[in-house]
Structures are given as C-alpha cells and as structure tokens.
Motif scaffolding. Structure first.
Motif, short mmCIF file in Angstrom:
data_model
loop_
_atom_site.label_atom_id
_atom_site.label_comp_id
_atom_site.label_asym_id
_atom_site.label_seq_id
_atom_site.Cartn_x
_atom_site.Cartn_y
_atom_site.Cartn_z
N UNK A 46 9.41 10.46 -21.16
CA UNK A 46 9.74 9.11 -20.72
C UNK A 46 11.14 9.05 -20.11
N UNK A 47 12.10 9.72 -20.76
CA UNK A 47 13.48 9.71 -20.26
C UNK A 47 13.60 10.43 -18.92
N UNK A 48 12.89 11.53 -18.75
CA UNK A 48 13.08 12.39 -17.57
C UNK A 48 12.04 12.14 -16.47
N UNK A 49 11.15 11.19 -16.68
CA UNK A 49 10.12 10.91 -15.68
C UNK A 49 10.76 10.53 -14.34
N UNK A 50 10.31 11.17 -13.28
CA UNK A 50 10.82 10.87 -11.95
C UNK A 50 11.99 11.72 -11.52
N UNK A 51 12.50 12.53 -12.43
CA UNK A 51 13.59 13.44 -12.09
C UNK A 51 13.03 14.83 -11.84
N UNK A 114 14.69 17.19 -27.38
CA UNK A 114 14.31 16.59 -26.11
C UNK A 114 14.31 17.63 -24.99
N UNK A 115 15.25 18.56 -25.02
CA UNK A 115 15.24 19.65 -24.02
C UNK A 115 14.05 20.57 -24.23
N UNK A 116 13.78 20.92 -25.47
CA UNK A 116 12.63 21.79 -25.77
C UNK A 116 11.33 21.18 -25.26
N UNK A 117 11.19 19.87 -25.41
CA UNK A 117 9.95 19.20 -25.04
C UNK A 117 9.67 19.24 -23.54
N UNK A 118 10.71 19.46 -22.74
CA UNK A 118 10.49 19.57 -21.29
C UNK A 118 10.81 20.99 -20.79
N UNK A 119 10.78 21.94 -21.74
CA UNK A 119 10.89 23.36 -21.41
C UNK A 119 12.24 23.75 -20.80
#
Length: 339
Positions: A46-51, A114-119
């Motif tokens: 949710x936080x990084x969507x669109x980046x 949060x970093x782990x969740x987006x690899x």
C-alpha cells in the motif's frame, strides 16, 4: 602525533559536503502523507504502490514510518511493557502498529519487515549511540538499533527512530535518511564494525574518542573545528581558551556554552530556602538562586575569511566541559581539565 590525535584530525576536522545520496522527494512524501494504516502484511504494498525504483520505495517506507510512528516513552521506561512486547518480532510489529508508537527496536524491526515484503534487502543493526549528554561515556552494552538497506547494490544507513516526528519535534529529521557513513559514525557505532560502512573502518575505541554530533547543519556548512585539536583540553591558570572554526557560512550565530550551569547560590554554597522562605525574598535575592551565571565568557569574536575565531575565558572553577553551539544546537562537546 599519536594514533588518537590522528583519528580525531581525520574524522572530526576533515568533513565535506552533506550529500546523503538524497534527491527531491517532495512528490513521494506528499503521496505517502495520505496513506493510512492497514494490515501489516498489506502495508508495504500500500505504501509503495505506484513507485517504481527501490529508492522511491525505501523513501516511501521511511516517510510513512516517521510520519505515523512516534517514540514510545512509556515503553522505554517500563520493563513490564517490554516483556509483554518482546515475545517475538511479529508481536513487536503488531504492538507498534496498534499503538502507533515504538522505541528503536520497534522502528528498525518494522522498517525491515516493510522492506522484506517488497523484496528489498534490509538488515537491523544493533550498536552504540551517543548524544551530547553522554558524549564522554564509553558504553559497554549496545543501546540502539537502526537499519541498513541495499539500493542499486549499495548499502545505505537509515535511522527512522531519530528521524521520526514526536512531541518535541513536529518535523522529520532528514539527516537520518541515507546518512553518509562518515557523518553517521559521530553518533552510531555497530556491534559488527563492518556495518559502519566506512571505507577504512573504525574501532569502538576510536568511536569513543569522537565528539557526539547529531546536527546535520554541522556538515551542511562544511564546518571544520581547527582549534581545539582534541576532545579533551588542558586549560592553564589564565583560563583563556581559543576556538577556531572554518565554515562556508560565517553568518551563523555561534557561541560557547559551559557545564555545569551555576547560580550565585551554587557558586557560594548557599542552601536553597524552602518554598515559603523563597516566596518572601526580594527579586534581587531570588536571582541568587535562579539566575544562571555563564561559565564561559566570550572576550573576542572575529571573522577572518572563512574562519570564525573565538577567544573566551572560563569563569567557573567547576566547569567540566563546554559545547560549541550553532544556532542554539550543540555541534561538539569539549571536556576541560583545569590546571
């Protein structure tokens, strides 16, 4: 010149630009400001969507945490609460998001999650911290936690705890996002020395010799302390000291602030009166107990080119140290031994 003097000269007095690999993150910051809380396993997306880039995503995570998680003073002071929290990392994350508060371990665990969740590769670094109040304390046990995160195959330092907004500061401290290792080491030292990220490394003993500097303006203005050369100085019977700084901004307000603070009463060993007795004193008599007497008197201050030269007198025989203060912020602490 001995080894310790060399270290201080290299790391304290040869400081370059503050260029923390930062870009203009205004658009990212504004978008993240509108993102609310969601389930921990969906939050990173949710936080990084669109980046698109890892840098943008890491920045988004950093901003969300520092905007939404404040420092948990209650948890810091309560062993009972800490035992309830620190059952597992998952529990720490759950409690952090529920309370929207954390101490350093909570910040660093959440940041890594949060970093782990987006690899994006991220690690928690445990180590030693110092600020001006404990500048001269050589800590034997680590007392802080922060993160390193890998972006484009390079590791960067992040301290979401010290950057976060809180009841004392309504602004995020950008200095702690992707901080340059040679700046970070003035206040942080990892248990594993490799995670200083310094090209030539540093030992804990060398770290202990450095002053505590946590204000990014020290580096922004390229301030170099030319005099004194050491963190502990011997002052002769004249009680005169000299401070010489080199900076690209000589218009900044700079002064010296001595400790401990004194009043007429403390200097003359007067016993403090009871509240009732104090209330009956004249204003002049009250000032003896309440008015602070500077322990450092500036005799002369001059600007020569890009240098600020200060001559001062130590006015208290009880002075233990003085701070070099820029715009109200202490950027270095010098301990004094009086002859």
């Amino acid at each position: 010149m001995n080894k310790h003097q060399s270290i201080i000269l290299i790391f304290l007095f040869f400081i370059g630009f503050l260029s923390n690999a930062q870009s203009d993150f205004t658009e990212i910051d504004n978008r993240v400001a509108n993102i609310g809380l969601s389930h921990k396993d969906e939050l990173a997306k949710k936080i990084t969507s669109g980046f698109n880039t890892d840098l943008e995503k890491v920045r988004a995570i950093f901003v969300w945490i520092t905007d939404n998680i404040s420092y948990d003073f209650e948890l810091y002071e309560s062993e009972k609460l800490q035992k309830e929290f620190y059952v597992s990392e998952n529990n720490v994350i759950d409690m952090t998001l529920e309370r929207k508060k954390a101490i350093c371990s909570g910040y660093s665990i959440l940041f890594k999650k949060l970093c782990d969740d987006i690899k994006i590769e991220c690690k928690i670094i445990n180590g030693y911290s110092k600020q001006w109040l404990d500048s001269f304390v050589s800590k034997k046990v680590s007392d802080h936690a922060w993160n390193v995160v890998k972006i484009d195959e390079k590791w960067f330092l992040v301290d979401a705890t010290w950057a976060s907004k809180n009841e004392y500061s309504k602004e995020r401290d950008e200095f702690w996002f992707m901080t340059k290792p040679e700046h970070f080491v003035y206040s942080h030292f990892p248990e594993n020395e490799n995670w200083t990220l310094l090209k030539n490394g540093m030992t804990k003993e060398e770290f202990d010799l450095l002053p505590a500097i946590t204000d990014g303006s020290f580096f922004e203005d390229e301030i170099k302390i030319l005099i004194p050369h050491e963190k502990v100085i011997i002052v002769d019977t004249t009680r005169i000291i000299k401070v010489e700084l080199q900076t690209k901004n000589t218009e900044r307000w700079i002064t010296l602030r001595g400790y401990p603070w004194e009043t007429y009463a403390t200097k003359n060993n007067l016993e403090f009166p009871s509240n009732d007795e104090y209330s009956k004193l004249s204003d002049e008599e009250k000032n003896k107990y309440s008015l602070l007497i500077p322990s450092v008197e500036i005799i002369k201050k001059e600007i020569v080119g890009n240098k600020i030269i200060i001559e001062a007198r130590l006015t208290s025989e009880n002075i233990k140290e003085f701070d070099i203060v820029i715009e109200g912020n202490s950027i270095a602490t010098i301990k004094v031994n009086l002859k």
